[in-house]
Design a protein around this motif. Structure first.
Motif, PDB file in Angstrom:
ATOM      1  N   ALA A 229      45.433  -6.736  69.835  1.00 45.00           N
ATOM      2  CA  ALA A 229      46.684  -6.738  70.608  1.00 45.00           C
ATOM      3  C   ALA A 229      46.706  -7.844  71.657  1.00 45.00           C
ATOM      4  N   GLU A 230      45.508  -8.194  72.209  1.00 46.62           N
ATOM      5  CA  GLU A 230      45.444  -9.246  73.244  1.00 46.62           C
ATOM      6  C   GLU A 230      45.914 -10.602  72.713  1.00 46.62           C
ATOM      7  N   TYR A 231      45.875 -10.762  71.379  1.00 53.28           N
ATOM      8  CA  TYR A 231      46.317 -12.024  70.756  1.00 53.28           C
ATOM      9  C   TYR A 231      47.728 -11.877  70.176  1.00 53.28           C
ATOM     10  N   GLY A 232      48.338 -10.703  70.400  1.00 55.97           N
ATOM     11  CA  GLY A 232      49.678 -10.462  69.857  1.00 55.97           C
ATOM     12  C   GLY A 232      49.682 -10.282  68.357  1.00 55.97           C
ATOM     13  N   LEU A 233      48.530  -9.818  67.802  1.00 55.78           N
ATOM     14  CA  LEU A 233      48.406  -9.633  66.351  1.00 55.78           C
ATOM     15  C   LEU A 233      48.147  -8.164  66.023  1.00 55.78           C
ATOM     16  N   PRO A 234      48.531  -7.720  64.817  1.00 50.97           N
ATOM     17  CA  PRO A 234      48.194  -6.362  64.403  1.00 50.97           C
ATOM     18  C   PRO A 234      46.678  -6.223  64.254  1.00 50.97           C
ATOM     19  N   PRO A 235      46.149  -4.986  64.290  1.00 52.37           N
ATOM     20  CA  PRO A 235      44.693  -4.823  64.176  1.00 52.37           C
ATOM     21  C   PRO A 235      44.162  -5.217  62.798  1.00 52.37           C
TER      22      PRO A 235
ATOM     23  N   PHE B  21      39.285 -15.046  61.797  1.00 52.60           N
ATOM     24  CA  PHE B  21      38.656 -16.020  62.694  1.00 52.60           C
ATOM     25  C   PHE B  21      38.553 -15.471  64.124  1.00 52.60           C
ATOM     26  N   LEU B  22      39.593 -14.773  64.565  1.00 50.83           N
ATOM     27  CA  LEU B  22      39.578 -14.221  65.926  1.00 50.83           C
ATOM     28  C   LEU B  22      38.524 -13.128  66.080  1.00 50.83           C
ATOM     29  N   VAL B  23      38.364 -12.298  65.047  1.00 49.15           N
ATOM     30  CA  VAL B  23      37.340 -11.237  65.107  1.00 49.15           C
ATOM     31  C   VAL B  23      35.949 -11.862  65.212  1.00 49.15           C
ATOM     32  N   LEU B  24      35.692 -12.904  64.426  1.00 47.41           N
ATOM     33  CA  LEU B  24      34.386 -13.586  64.484  1.00 47.41           C
ATOM     34  C   LEU B  24      34.163 -14.236  65.854  1.00 47.41           C
ATOM     35  N   GLN B  25      35.233 -14.789  66.432  1.00 42.05           N
ATOM     36  CA  GLN B  25      35.117 -15.377  67.778  1.00 42.05           C
ATOM     37  C   GLN B  25      34.849 -14.295  68.822  1.00 42.05           C
ATOM     38  N   LYS B  26      35.521 -13.140  68.659  1.00 39.53           N
ATOM     39  CA  LYS B  26      35.295 -12.014  69.588  1.00 39.53           C
ATOM     40  C   LYS B  26      33.853 -11.496  69.491  1.00 39.53           C
TER      41      LYS B  26
END
Length: 562
Positions: A288-294, A342-347
């Protein structure tokens, strides 16, 4: 090189008011040939130099002096440089003859790895025109990365797992015929797949049966596993014929099934970092912090998903290849999936995930519509390639019946036409399938560029002078200068195509070079026995080298005779 020299001269006269990088980026190609070869806009200097851009241009034009330039003039707020034709054409041609096919290479990759995930067809389904785009774009990008000094790791992430295999097993058990499947595996399996979906619309319980059989496959059921392995082996045999025709090779064909035993580790890592949360019984990663669905990591029934598999694949590939970049050449409909991945891997704290890139592309359309395997609305790539080769052979029979290696050349032309037709388009655009347009020997086609290369080779064969090295004395007529200037652009085009992940930059470039060379051929008597004959032949040889290398980077062969 010439552009850098121009930038250095500007930088020197402005006492480094801008960085060299900034100056190089600002230098443009003038709109009209009469305005010179390079144009530098002075707007960016106005603030630091506290003068009007027009005044700065006049002062720079009066002070820059370099033997590579015939003249430097002020054109409003621009400083325009006119290269000294003979000197520069000599430099360019000699550089190409000396470097050969390595002309245009860069070393900024420093031997680092780039994993390129491309092609990735689903097994038990035919290789359609819809799969062509990922295959040829990915293959070309792999060649371009190597040209820039990287080590390309070519990965074919086969679609060999998922509910569709449960559906196919059900279809085979209900309507399949072993002998028919063995005779024409892909054709029969497609017919079964299409029939399943048609019947499931009338009998929805079939979909549930498909899910149950996939569950059996996941649990290691002997019958399900035996059928799945058979479907996979038959598909790979069929695919290998097409890849051989296209000249495409892979370092890995580890498909989705390969990651079955690697997904638990990915889930454990997410759990360790407290990144998993429950949502309607499923396990998700909140974005949600990136404005994307889970990102859905685990379904409520405990089954893992496409995203979990791709997480596991990324972790495995980094461990195996220590990639500096990872590229995914996958259709634009998967954009959201890759953003999430990509965002999950960065997180998770992986810095290398910042260098992961989704490279999307448009569809191949038939009569303006996207092709659909499910409905059986597809054009088979194997049939397209066979027809393209047949038509190319007919063309050769008509134009050059005594040509040696006719069948081999027809294969180069037919297959090359199909590949070039795809790659000449900006990859994000959808393209209309048309075999007729692909195979024309004139216009913006692969055969046109191949024919131009063959024409250059023919001129060299006709000459009594052997061009194997030596040094050009340069040419200064307008026709040869237009060709030499384009040859000078090749290294920049390679870099641009790499940075933009865009093979079409190279395809458009070789088309422009072929057109300019054909103009040259029609205006100049190349084989006229005068003092410039050898220099003209050297220019022709340079064109042949660059056309062949440009086509190679697209995955297209360049016959020396057609």
């Amino acid at each position: 090189m010439q552009k850098t020299i121009y930038a250095e001269a500007i930088n020197e006269q402005t006492n480094g008011a801008l960085t060299m990088d900034a100056v190089v980026k600002l230098i443009e190609k003038p709109k009209f040939k009469s305005q010179g070869d390079f144009a530098f806009p002075c707007f960016a200097l106005a603030k630091t130099m506290r003068k009007a851009p027009q005044k700065i241009a006049e002062e720079l034009a009066a002070t820059i002096d370099h033997p590579l330039f015939e003249k430097i003039v002020a054109d409003g707020p621009y400083v325009n440089g006119f290269l000294e034709k003979q000197t520069v054409s000599k430099q360019i041609v000699n550089a190409i003859l000396e470097a050969g096919s390595s002309y245009g290479s860069h070393s900024f990759g420093n031997g680092q790895s780039i994993t390129i995930d491309f092609s990735s067809p689903n097994i038990a389904k035919p290789f359609s025109m819809g799969h062509l785009r990922s295959t040829v774009i990915g293959n070309s990008l792999a060649k371009i990365t190597e040209k820039c000094g990287y080590a390309a790791v070519r990965i074919n992430h086969l679609g060999d797992w998922g509910t569709q295999f449960g559906k196919l097993i059900v279809a085979y058990r209900l309507w399949g015929n072993e002998e028919k499947v063995r005779q024409a595996p892909i054709k029969e399996l497609l017919a079964l797949y299409v029939k399943f979906h048609a019947e499931a619309e009338k009998e929805p319980r079939l979909n549930e049966e498909g899910r149950l059989w996939f569950k059996k496959l996941e649990e290691g059921n002997e019958e399900a596993n035996k059928l799945w392995k058979w479907f996979r082996d038959e598909s790979l045999q069929e695919f290998s014929k097409i890849y051989a025709l296209l000249g495409v090779e892979f370092d890995s064909t580890a498909g989705e099934a390969f990651y079955n035993d690697k997904m638990d580790k990915a889930l454990e890592l997410l759990a360790e970092q407290k990144m998993l949360s429950s949502s309607q019984g499923a396990e998700v990663v909140d974005l949600a912090e990136y404005g994307l669905p889970p990102l859905l990591a685990k379904k409520s029934d405990g089954a893992t998903l496409y995203a979990t598999r791709d997480l596991a694949a990324a972790l495995y590939r980094q461990e195996q290849n220590q990639f500096s970049k990872a590229w995914y050449v996958v259709g634009s409909e998967q954009t959201l999936h890759f953003k999430q991945l990509f965002l999950v891997l960065q997180k998770m704290g992986y810095r290398w995930a910042e260098e992961m890139t989704h490279i999307p592309f448009g569809f191949v359309l038939k009569d303006g519509k996207k092709m659909s395997t499910r409905k059986g609305e597809i054009v088979l790539l194997e049939e397209v390639l066979a027809e393209a080769i047949r038509l190319a052979e007919e063309n050769i029979d008509e134009k050059n019946p005594s040509l040696k290696n006719k069948q081999e050349v027809a294969k180069m032309v037919g297959v090359g036409a199909v590949i070039f037709h795809d790659l000449k388009n900006d990859r994000q655009n959808s393209i209309e399938f048309s075999l007729e347009h692909m195979l024309r020997f004139e216009g913006t086609t692969g055969p046109y560029v191949q024919y131009t290369h063959a024409r250059a080779c023919s001129i060299l064969r006709k000459s009594s002078i052997e061009i194997s090295g030596g040094s050009s004395s340069g040419l200064k007529d307008e026709a040869s200068w237009a060709v030499a200037k384009l040859l000078m652009e090749f290294p920049n085009i390679i870099e641009k195509s790499f940075l933009q992940h865009e093979p079409s930059a190279i395809a458009k470039y070789v088309l422009e070079l072929a057109q300019e060379f054909n103009k040259y051929y029609s205006h100049v008597k190349i084989l006229a026995d005068d003092g410039e004959l050898e220099s003209r032949l050297m220019l022709v040889k340079a064109v042949a080298i660059v056309l062949e290398e440009g086509l190679r980077l697209l995955g297209v062969k360049a016959p020396s005779e057609m």
